[in-house]
Design a protein around this motif. Structure first.
Motif, PDB file in Angstrom:
ATOM      1  N   SER A 160      -0.380   6.322  -2.603  1.00  0.00           N
ATOM      2  CA  SER A 160      -0.548   5.199  -1.679  1.00  0.00           C
ATOM      3  C   SER A 160      -1.971   4.678  -1.832  1.00  0.00           C
ATOM      4  CB  SER A 160      -0.285   5.620  -0.229  1.00  0.00           C
ATOM      5  OG  SER A 160      -1.231   6.590   0.194  1.00  0.00           O
ATOM      6  N   GLU A 194      -4.998   3.999   0.109  1.00  0.00           N
ATOM      7  CA  GLU A 194      -5.649   4.302   1.376  1.00  0.00           C
ATOM      8  C   GLU A 194      -7.066   4.783   1.107  1.00  0.00           C
ATOM      9  OE1 GLU A 194      -3.099   6.381   4.419  1.00  0.00           O
ATOM     10  OE2 GLU A 194      -1.942   6.896   2.618  1.00  0.00           O
ATOM     11  N   SER A 207       1.437   2.728   2.618  1.00  0.00           N
ATOM     12  CA  SER A 207       0.893   3.398   3.795  1.00  0.00           C
ATOM     13  C   SER A 207       1.573   2.803   5.027  1.00  0.00           C
ATOM     14  CB  SER A 207      -0.623   3.177   3.881  1.00  0.00           C
ATOM     15  OG  SER A 207      -1.113   3.581   5.143  1.00  0.00           O
ATOM     16  N   THR A 247       0.786  -1.232   0.000  1.00  0.00           N
ATOM     17  CA  THR A 247       0.000   0.000   0.000  1.00  0.00           C
ATOM     18  C   THR A 247       0.819   1.285   0.000  1.00  0.00           C
ATOM     19  OG1 THR A 247      -0.095   0.182   2.408  1.00  0.00           O
ATOM     20  CG2 THR A 247      -1.764  -1.214   1.334  1.00  0.00           C
TER      21      THR A 247
END
Length: 546
Positions: free
Chosen positions: A503, A505, A17, A15
């Motif tokens: 990213s 998210e 993240s 990700t």
């Protein structure tokens, strides 16, 4: 009411993240990520359907190319004459040319295929730095034709070669009051024109403009197709005067339902006076959409290292007494930077030599002292010779860097042997130093200077391997996760788009690079060879098909 979600399970999701680095599925609704996590977590959002088409794939954030040019899609209207093999938008590989004679032969073949004898023959990709000191001359191009105008743009896009008929009809002489007109032993122009002022003298009378094709829809569509092949979902067009026909084309093509790319276009700071430039960009920003962004400014300071036109501090070039060429004066730079900074725009500055980087840092430092502005993110582009001290200044000024990692592979051996010497070549594009100092940085291709391909760029930064097999600066290698971050969140940050892309998210754009292989499971040497299935952009899936 929100549209029902589509849940895509995958073999692995990386990700970028920090709070949830891996996941097993994404949920997409209305072109955005509704959630990232387990399938069971995502089902709890409510009405949904499961799409298993990506179940065996590895998903990453869509790659962000923070320094390239839409010209990559339009350059193939000209004859390719580069040193390295190169693939065109249709998947055809053009063999690289290893000598001036081979270049002339390809141009002769192109000349024979042209019907109108007065139409200029245009080519691109020339790289004579590989030809053991032999430069292309007007006499070489006269072997192709003495009557047809011939133009051949170097791979670095900063140097142009022309034949004698162009010099004659353009009125270019040794007395022409423009820097960059190269001369031969007889003191007369030899057909090599360095940097944009000299190049313009030759191009203008013949209406030759290598950038013109970006006003045509097919070139921009080719650019989008090449992006899908490389996993890229957002790309820059980092140098454009943005005339109305180009703006109209960008708006029309990026609005097409099947266009797969977000485009960020940078206005050329020297296209007009700073005052009129600010007014133009302010108007353009009002046209922004989710797939087309204006408001980025490009300043071109110096030239390129391999053509000896980059501006270097003492002791200069390793094997030459060249001083480099400024593409604008320091005062012009200051006036432009001050105007666009005050207007709230983001400035990206081309600097190859360390002297040019000093100028950029001094200029932005002065502008910030006069007009403080938090979170400006002005960015040094290329910054190939940035020293540790200069990186520290970048951090202190709140700036970013976007490093030309591909240069290590394509020209690293030349810089080691000829332009910079071993010591300075080993510190080129010093991504590890940037990472250690906490600098926000990205890495890039500068396509069409080198081919578009973020995974190849990541491979260059991770391995620092030259085309000749030399590891150029082992201490400046970065890790695979650091390189993946640089081509996703790192680049998004330099464009001030990290709140939307970079990213995977909840709430961000559903932009995804879809891979067949896991970059965290292969060896660092295999990174460039990962198979790309395609992309998802705004929730729409595009397959990588040549």
């Amino acid at each position: 009411m929100r549209e029902p979600a589509t849940i895509y399970p995958a073999r692995k999701i990386i990700t970028m993240s920090r709070h949830r680095p891996f996941a097993e599925a994404i949920a997409v609704s209305e072109g955005r990520l509704l959630g990232v996590g387990s399938v069971e977590e995502l089902k709890a959002w409510g009405e949904h359907r499961i799409d298993d088409s990506l179940r065996d794939k590895v998903l990453l954030p869509g790659f962000v190319e923070g320094h390239c040019h839409a010209l990559e899609g339009g350059m193939w209207a000209h004859v390719y004459t580069g040193f390295y093999d190169r693939m065109d938008p249709n998947g055809k590989v053009w063999p690289g040319l290893k000598s001036i004679d081979e270049v002339v032969e390809r141009l002769q073949e192109a000349d024979r295929a042209m019907e109108d004898p007065d139409t200029p023959l245009t080519a691109w990709g020339l790289d004579p730095v590989f030809f053991d000191g032999r430069r292309m001359t007007a006499e070489d191009l006269d072997r192709v034709s003495t009557t047809r105008p011939i133009f051949i743009l170097h791979a670095n896009v900063h140097v142009l070669n022309v034949n004698s008929i162009v010099l004659e009809k353009a009125g270019i002489t040794a007395d022409s009051a423009v820097e960059g007109i190269m001369t031969g032993p007889d003191g007369k122009p030899n057909g090599e024109l360095q940097e944009f002022a000299a190049m313009f003298l030759a191009q203008q009378p013949f209406n030759v403009d290598y950038f013109a094709r970006i006003s045509q829809a097919d070139a921009l569509r080719d650019f989008g197709r090449m992006a899908v092949l490389t996993g890229t979902t957002t790309a820059t067009d980092l140098y454009n005067e943005l005339p109305q026909n180009v703006v109209d084309n960008f708006r029309s093509v990026t609005a097409e339902a099947d266009y797969p790319l977000r485009l960020v276009s940078a206005y050329t700071a020297t296209a007009d006076t700073p005052e009129r430039g600010v007014e133009k960009v302010n108007d353009l920003v009002r046209l922004n959409t989710d797939r087309l962004r204006f408001g980025l400014i490009k300043v071109m300071t110096d030239g390129t290292l391999q053509s000896f036109t980059a501006r270097l501090n003492w002791p200069g070039y390793y094997g030459s007494d060249a001083q480099g060429i400024w593409n604008l004066t320091p005062q012009q730079f200051l006036e432009s930077a001050r105007a666009f900074h005050k207007a709230g725009h983001l400035i990206h500055m081309h600097t190859n030599g360390d002297q040019a980087s000093d100028l950029a840092l001094d200029t932005i430092g002065q502008v910030l002292a006069e007009h403080p502005r938090p979170d400006h993110r002005h960015t040094i582009q290329h910054g190939q010779m940035l020293s540790t001290a200069q990186f520290r200044r970048i951090g202190a000024l709140g700036m970013c860097a976007n490093l030309f990692s591909n240069h290590i592979y394509y020209w690293g051996d030349i810089h080691h042997r000829l332009t910079l010497g071993p010591e300075r070549a080993e510190r080129m594009n010093a991504a590890a130093t940037a990472a250690k100092l906490g600098i926000n940085f990205a890495i890039h291709s500068d396509a069409p200077v080198t081919p578009l391909g973020p995974l190849f760029t990541a491979w260059c930064a991770v391995n620092r391997l030259t085309s000749g097999g030399r590891i150029l600066g082992e201490g400046e290698r970065i890790t695979v996760p650091e390189a993946l971050y640089a081509i996703t969140m790192g680049a998004a940050y330099t464009l001030k788009l990290d709140h939307e892309i970079g990213s995977l998210e909840a709430g961000k754009r559903a932009d995804v690079a879809i891979l067949e292989d896991d970059p965290l499971e292969v060896s660092r040497e295999q990174l460039k060879d990962l198979r790309i299935h395609g992309t998802m952009q705004g929730g729409r899936i595009f397959k990588a098909e040549k």
